[in-house]
Design a protein around this motif. Structure first.
Motif, PDB file in Angstrom:
ATOM      1  N   ARG A  71       0.829  -1.198   0.000  1.00  8.59           N
ATOM      2  CA  ARG A  71       0.000   0.000   0.000  1.00  8.59           C
ATOM      3  C   ARG A  71       0.867   1.253   0.000  1.00  8.59           C
ATOM      4  N   ALA A  74       2.467   1.662  -3.449  1.00  4.15           N
ATOM      5  CA  ALA A  74       1.477   2.171  -4.413  1.00  4.15           C
ATOM      6  C   ALA A  74       1.199   3.649  -4.159  1.00  4.15           C
ATOM      7  N   LEU A  75       1.119   4.033  -2.882  1.00  6.59           N
ATOM      8  CA  LEU A  75       0.876   5.441  -2.548  1.00  6.59           C
ATOM      9  C   LEU A  75       2.046   6.310  -2.991  1.00  6.59           C
ATOM     10  N   ARG A  76       3.269   5.818  -2.778  1.00  9.47           N
ATOM     11  CA  ARG A  76       4.457   6.566  -3.190  1.00  9.47           C
ATOM     12  C   ARG A  76       4.489   6.735  -4.711  1.00  9.47           C
ATOM     13  N   LEU A  77       4.187   5.669  -5.452  1.00  8.20           N
ATOM     14  CA  LEU A  77       4.156   5.758  -6.915  1.00  8.20           C
ATOM     15  C   LEU A  77       3.074   6.726  -7.378  1.00  8.20           C
ATOM     16  N   TYR A  78       1.911   6.651  -6.754  1.00 10.95           N
ATOM     17  CA  TYR A  78       0.823   7.558  -7.112  1.00 10.95           C
ATOM     18  C   TYR A  78       1.229   9.003  -6.852  1.00 10.95           C
ATOM     19  N   THR A  79       1.875   9.238  -5.702  1.00  8.39           N
ATOM     20  CA  THR A  79       2.293  10.601  -5.368  1.00  8.39           C
ATOM     21  C   THR A  79       3.312  11.111  -6.375  1.00  8.39           C
ATOM     22  N   CYS A  80       4.260  10.269  -6.759  1.00 11.63           N
ATOM     23  CA  CYS A  80       5.261  10.682  -7.757  1.00 11.63           C
ATOM     24  C   CYS A  80       4.585  11.035  -9.076  1.00 11.63           C
ATOM     25  N   GLN A  81       3.637  10.216  -9.504  1.00 15.66           N
ATOM     26  CA  GLN A  81       2.935  10.494 -10.759  1.00 15.66           C
ATOM     27  C   GLN A  81       2.141  11.787 -10.655  1.00 15.66           C
ATOM     28  N   GLU A  82       1.491  11.987  -9.525  1.00 19.66           N
ATOM     29  CA  GLU A  82       0.714  13.213  -9.347  1.00 19.66           C
ATOM     30  C   GLU A  82       1.616  14.439  -9.387  1.00 19.66           C
TER      31      GLU A  82
END
Length: 146
Positions: A71, A74-82
């Motif tokens: 989790r 996934a949150l870290r990857l989402y934050t980087c993409q954002e």
């Protein structure tokens, strides 16, 4: 007294003459032995169940840790993409704002030049010439008022 000892006592003649009393003793010994074996089996099953419960608790905690790690990843990857999207949007907005600013500046320069031309036509005549040499500007202006 276990069943083997009772039967040995009976065969050796130690057992009382009364066969009925000997059978009662034998039955009592069998009941005690079965009770003891039942306790031992229940204790063994209880220990096995406790060990299985400990292993299950450990496994559930490991699964929870792995799920939390997934989790967080996934949150870290989402934050980087954002953040990447936000940066691209900011760059595009900055480019658009700069383009609008340059267009407005160019329009202002055109308006100013037309205004200056108009002012020179109505008030007087401005004649001049200028040259740019190396690091200095030579400017020669004549203003004729009519």
């Amino acid at each position: 007294m276990d069943t083997q000892n009772v039967s040995e006592a009976h065969t050796e003649g130690i057992c009382p003459e009364d066969n009925e009393q000997c059978l009662k003793l034998e039955k009592a010994a069998i009941k005690i032995q079965s009770w003891w074996r039942g306790n031992m089996v229940r204790r063994t099953l209880l220990h096995a169940a406790l060990r299985a419960w400990v292993i299950q608790c450990w496994w559930r905690s490991m699964q929870a840790k792995m799920l939390e790690q997934r989790r967080r990843l996934a949150l870290r990857l989402y934050t980087c993409q954002e953040w990447a999207v936000v940066k691209v949007q900011a760059q595009v907005r900055m480019w658009q704002a700069r383009r609008r600013f340059l267009q407005a500046r160019q329009a202002a320069c055109i308006i100013q030049s037309h205004w200056r031309w108009h002012a020179s036509q109505t008030r007087g005549l401005i004649r001049g010439r200028y040259e740019v040499r190396a690091s200095r500007l030579e400017l020669d202006i004549e203003i004729l008022m009519t």
